[in-house]
Scaffold this motif. Structure first.
Motif, PDB file in Angstrom:
ATOM      1  N   PHE A 115       0.813  -1.216   0.000  1.00 36.61           N
ATOM      2  CA  PHE A 115       0.000   0.000   0.000  1.00 36.61           C
ATOM      3  C   PHE A 115       0.845   1.264   0.000  1.00 36.61           C
ATOM      4  O   PHE A 115       0.631   2.181  -0.797  1.00 36.61           O
ATOM      5  CB  PHE A 115      -0.934   0.012   1.210  1.00 36.61           C
ATOM      6  N   SER A 116       1.825   1.327   0.887  1.00 34.84           N
ATOM      7  CA  SER A 116       2.562   2.576   1.108  1.00 34.84           C
ATOM      8  C   SER A 116       3.718   2.797   0.137  1.00 34.84           C
ATOM      9  O   SER A 116       4.071   3.942  -0.141  1.00 34.84           O
ATOM     10  CB  SER A 116       3.113   2.613   2.539  1.00 34.84           C
ATOM     11  N   PHE A 117       4.313   1.715  -0.364  1.00 33.48           N
ATOM     12  CA  PHE A 117       5.522   1.881  -1.176  1.00 33.48           C
ATOM     13  C   PHE A 117       5.359   1.381  -2.607  1.00 33.48           C
ATOM     14  O   PHE A 117       6.086   1.831  -3.489  1.00 33.48           O
ATOM     15  CB  PHE A 117       6.695   1.169  -0.508  1.00 33.48           C
ATOM     16  N   CYS A 118       4.446   0.455  -2.836  1.00 35.51           N
ATOM     17  CA  CYS A 118       4.246  -0.074  -4.188  1.00 35.51           C
ATOM     18  C   CYS A 118       2.921   0.381  -4.791  1.00 35.51           C
ATOM     19  O   CYS A 118       2.591   0.004  -5.921  1.00 35.51           O
ATOM     20  CB  CYS A 118       4.347  -1.597  -4.181  1.00 35.51           C
ATOM     21  N   HIS A 119       2.145   1.139  -4.001  1.00 38.79           N
ATOM     22  CA  HIS A 119       0.928   1.804  -4.489  1.00 38.79           C
ATOM     23  C   HIS A 119      -0.080   0.835  -5.108  1.00 38.79           C
ATOM     24  O   HIS A 119      -0.659   1.100  -6.162  1.00 38.79           O
ATOM     25  CB  HIS A 119       1.301   2.903  -5.495  1.00 38.79           C
ATOM     26  N   CYS A 120      -0.254  -0.284  -4.446  1.00 38.38           N
ATOM     27  CA  CYS A 120      -1.187  -1.298  -4.928  1.00 38.38           C
ATOM     28  C   CYS A 120      -2.623  -0.957  -4.517  1.00 38.38           C
ATOM     29  O   CYS A 120      -2.852  -0.291  -3.502  1.00 38.38           O
ATOM     30  CB  CYS A 120      -0.823  -2.674  -4.381  1.00 38.38           C
ATOM     31  N   LYS A 121      -3.551  -1.445  -5.284  1.00 37.19           N
ATOM     32  CA  LYS A 121      -4.966  -1.247  -4.981  1.00 37.19           C
ATOM     33  C   LYS A 121      -5.408  -2.240  -3.901  1.00 37.19           C
ATOM     34  O   LYS A 121      -4.803  -3.317  -3.750  1.00 37.19           O
ATOM     35  CB  LYS A 121      -5.798  -1.457  -6.248  1.00 37.19           C
ATOM     36  N   PRO A 122      -6.458  -1.906  -3.155  1.00 36.75           N
ATOM     37  CA  PRO A 122      -6.918  -2.800  -2.085  1.00 36.75           C
ATOM     38  C   PRO A 122      -7.204  -4.222  -2.553  1.00 36.75           C
ATOM     39  O   PRO A 122      -6.887  -5.194  -1.856  1.00 36.75           O
ATOM     40  CB  PRO A 122      -8.190  -2.108  -1.584  1.00 36.75           C
ATOM     41  N   GLU A 123      -7.788  -4.346  -3.756  1.00 38.36           N
ATOM     42  CA  GLU A 123      -8.094  -5.693  -4.252  1.00 38.36           C
ATOM     43  C   GLU A 123      -6.821  -6.480  -4.568  1.00 38.36           C
ATOM     44  O   GLU A 123      -6.787  -7.709  -4.425  1.00 38.36           O
ATOM     45  CB  GLU A 123      -9.012  -5.644  -5.475  1.00 38.36           C
ATOM     46  N   GLU A 124      -5.774  -5.785  -5.002  1.00 36.71           N
ATOM     47  CA  GLU A 124      -4.495  -6.450  -5.254  1.00 36.71           C
ATOM     48  C   GLU A 124      -3.880  -6.947  -3.944  1.00 36.71           C
ATOM     49  O   GLU A 124      -3.310  -8.041  -3.892  1.00 36.71           O
ATOM     50  CB  GLU A 124      -3.523  -5.493  -5.942  1.00 36.71           C
ATOM     51  N   ILE A 125      -3.994  -6.132  -2.911  1.00 37.28           N
ATOM     52  CA  ILE A 125      -3.471  -6.514  -1.604  1.00 37.28           C
ATOM     53  C   ILE A 125      -4.212  -7.729  -1.072  1.00 37.28           C
ATOM     54  O   ILE A 125      -3.606  -8.702  -0.608  1.00 37.28           O
ATOM     55  CB  ILE A 125      -3.574  -5.335  -0.613  1.00 37.28           C
ATOM     56  N   ASP A 126      -5.546  -7.698  -1.158  1.00 39.51           N
ATOM     57  CA  ASP A 126      -6.353  -8.824  -0.679  1.00 39.51           C
ATOM     58  C   ASP A 126      -5.981 -10.113  -1.398  1.00 39.51           C
ATOM     59  O   ASP A 126      -5.869 -11.175  -0.771  1.00 39.51           O
ATOM     60  CB  ASP A 126      -7.848  -8.533  -0.880  1.00 39.51           C
ATOM     61  N   GLN A 127      -5.776 -10.028  -2.709  1.00 42.06           N
ATOM     62  CA  GLN A 127      -5.447 -11.221  -3.488  1.00 42.06           C
ATOM     63  C   GLN A 127      -4.073 -11.761  -3.118  1.00 42.06           C
ATOM     64  O   GLN A 127      -3.876 -12.975  -2.974  1.00 42.06           O
ATOM     65  CB  GLN A 127      -5.482 -10.907  -4.980  1.00 42.06           C
ATOM     66  N   ALA A 128      -3.109 -10.864  -2.932  1.00 41.50           N
ATOM     67  CA  ALA A 128      -1.754 -11.297  -2.569  1.00 41.50           C
ATOM     68  C   ALA A 128      -1.746 -11.982  -1.208  1.00 41.50           C
ATOM     69  O   ALA A 128      -1.072 -13.014  -1.020  1.00 41.50           O
ATOM     70  CB  ALA A 128      -0.804 -10.102  -2.565  1.00 41.50           C
ATOM     71  N   LEU A 129      -2.492 -11.436  -0.257  1.00 44.67           N
ATOM     72  CA  LEU A 129      -2.532 -12.040   1.075  1.00 44.67           C
ATOM     73  C   LEU A 129      -3.225 -13.400   1.027  1.00 44.67           C
ATOM     74  O   LEU A 129      -2.827 -14.330   1.730  1.00 44.67           O
ATOM     75  CB  LEU A 129      -3.234 -11.108   2.055  1.00 44.67           C
ATOM     76  N   LYS A 130      -4.257 -13.520   0.205  1.00 45.34           N
ATOM     77  CA  LYS A 130      -4.944 -14.811   0.035  1.00 45.34           C
ATOM     78  C   LYS A 130      -4.006 -15.830  -0.605  1.00 45.34           C
ATOM     79  O   LYS A 130      -3.913 -16.986  -0.156  1.00 45.34           O
ATOM     80  CB  LYS A 130      -6.193 -14.642  -0.824  1.00 45.34           C
ATOM     81  N   ASP A 131      -3.293 -15.417  -1.652  1.00 47.09           N
ATOM     82  CA  ASP A 131      -2.350 -16.326  -2.314  1.00 47.09           C
ATOM     83  C   ASP A 131      -1.228 -16.732  -1.358  1.00 47.09           C
ATOM     84  O   ASP A 131      -0.790 -17.892  -1.350  1.00 47.09           O
ATOM     85  CB  ASP A 131      -1.751 -15.657  -3.554  1.00 47.09           C
ATOM     86  N   GLY A 132      -0.778 -15.779  -0.558  1.00 45.12           N
ATOM     87  CA  GLY A 132       0.244 -16.097   0.432  1.00 45.12           C
ATOM     88  C   GLY A 132      -0.246 -17.113   1.437  1.00 45.12           C
ATOM     89  O   GLY A 132       0.508 -17.996   1.869  1.00 45.12           O
ATOM     90  N   HIS A 133      -1.514 -16.991   1.810  1.00 40.48           N
ATOM     91  CA  HIS A 133      -2.102 -17.970   2.738  1.00 40.48           C
ATOM     92  C   HIS A 133      -2.081 -19.366   2.117  1.00 40.48           C
ATOM     93  O   HIS A 133      -1.757 -20.345   2.790  1.00 40.48           O
ATOM     94  CB  HIS A 133      -3.540 -17.569   3.068  1.00 40.48           C
TER      95      HIS A 133
END
Length: 227
Positions: A182-200
């Motif tokens: 969010f703060s350094f790569c300027h990703c959208k909320p949906e991108e963050i949610d997807q990355a955290l899900k994939d990481g899980h």
């Protein structure tokens, strides 16, 4: 021949230091204890490692490298985003420390000592660079380096205070990864949610016993070490 002998002795010293710290804690291990455990004099030990801080730095570097290679071998790692990959890496550090009192002593020291904390940031950035993790991410090198430094310090503080904040390893990894995105790569909320899900999904498929064995044996004869 001399270099091989030197590396063999360094392996012995690092392995013994690693075991002593896991058993006794960083502050309770002296150079004299390490020398005696390694069957050498303190003066000979100091010809390899003049200060304990250099020993700790090399242990952290080897720990980091071993963890990185283990995370890179997780079953679902190749089909995920770099952010999910990073979440899996941070989770692995956290969960090992939370489940192994000896490793916790080392990880806690690495996250609270300024010198080793700087090393974590440098090594994390080097790992990202060496495996080309963020090559396709639309952010500058300087911004990414700043983000990794920020995340390392933040993870260290959260790890240290995890019991106070009732944090588990995945929550720790989510906070760190989400902050970077969010703060350094300027990703959208949906991108963050997807990355955290994939990481899980990645960490759900990981064999943590295998990772733990790799850490336990990282200074064994035949294993490549950094020193």
């Amino acid at each position: 021949m001399a270099r091989r002998k030197n590396m063999k002795r360094r392996r012995v010293i690092l392995g013994n230091t690693f075991r002593l710290i896991r058993e006794n804690g960083m502050d309770n291990v002296s150079l004299q204890m390490i020398a005696e455990k390694s069957g050498i004099s303190k003066s000979l030990l100091q010809s390899y490692y003049p200060h304990k801080s250099k020993l700790i730095s090399d242990i952290v570097r080897n720990l980091f490298t071993t963890l990185g290679s283990q995370v890179d071998s997780y079953d679902k790692i190749n089909n995920c985003s770099p952010y999910a990959h990073m979440k899996a890496f941070i989770y692995t550090i956290g969960v090992l420390g939370m489940k192994d009192e000896g490793l916790d002593r080392i990880i806690s020291q690495a996250f609270t000592n300024n010198e080793t904390l700087d090393n974590w940031s440098i090594m994390l950035f080097d790992w990202v660079r060496d495996i080309h993790l963020f090559d396709e991410v639309n952010t500058s090198k300087d911004e990414l380096e700043s983000g990794i430094s920020f995340v390392t310090i933040g993870v260290g503080r959260l790890y240290h205070d995890r019991k106070k904040h009732h944090l588990n390893a995945e929550q720790l990894a989510d906070y760190a990864t989400g902050s970077l995105m969010f703060s350094f790569c300027h990703c959208k909320p949906e991108e963050i949610d997807q990355a955290l899900k994939d990481g899980h999904d990645i960490i759900e498929s990981a064999d943590m016993e295998k990772v733990h064995r790799a850490i336990d044996t990282m200074f064994d004869e035949g294993k490549e070490i950094i020193s």
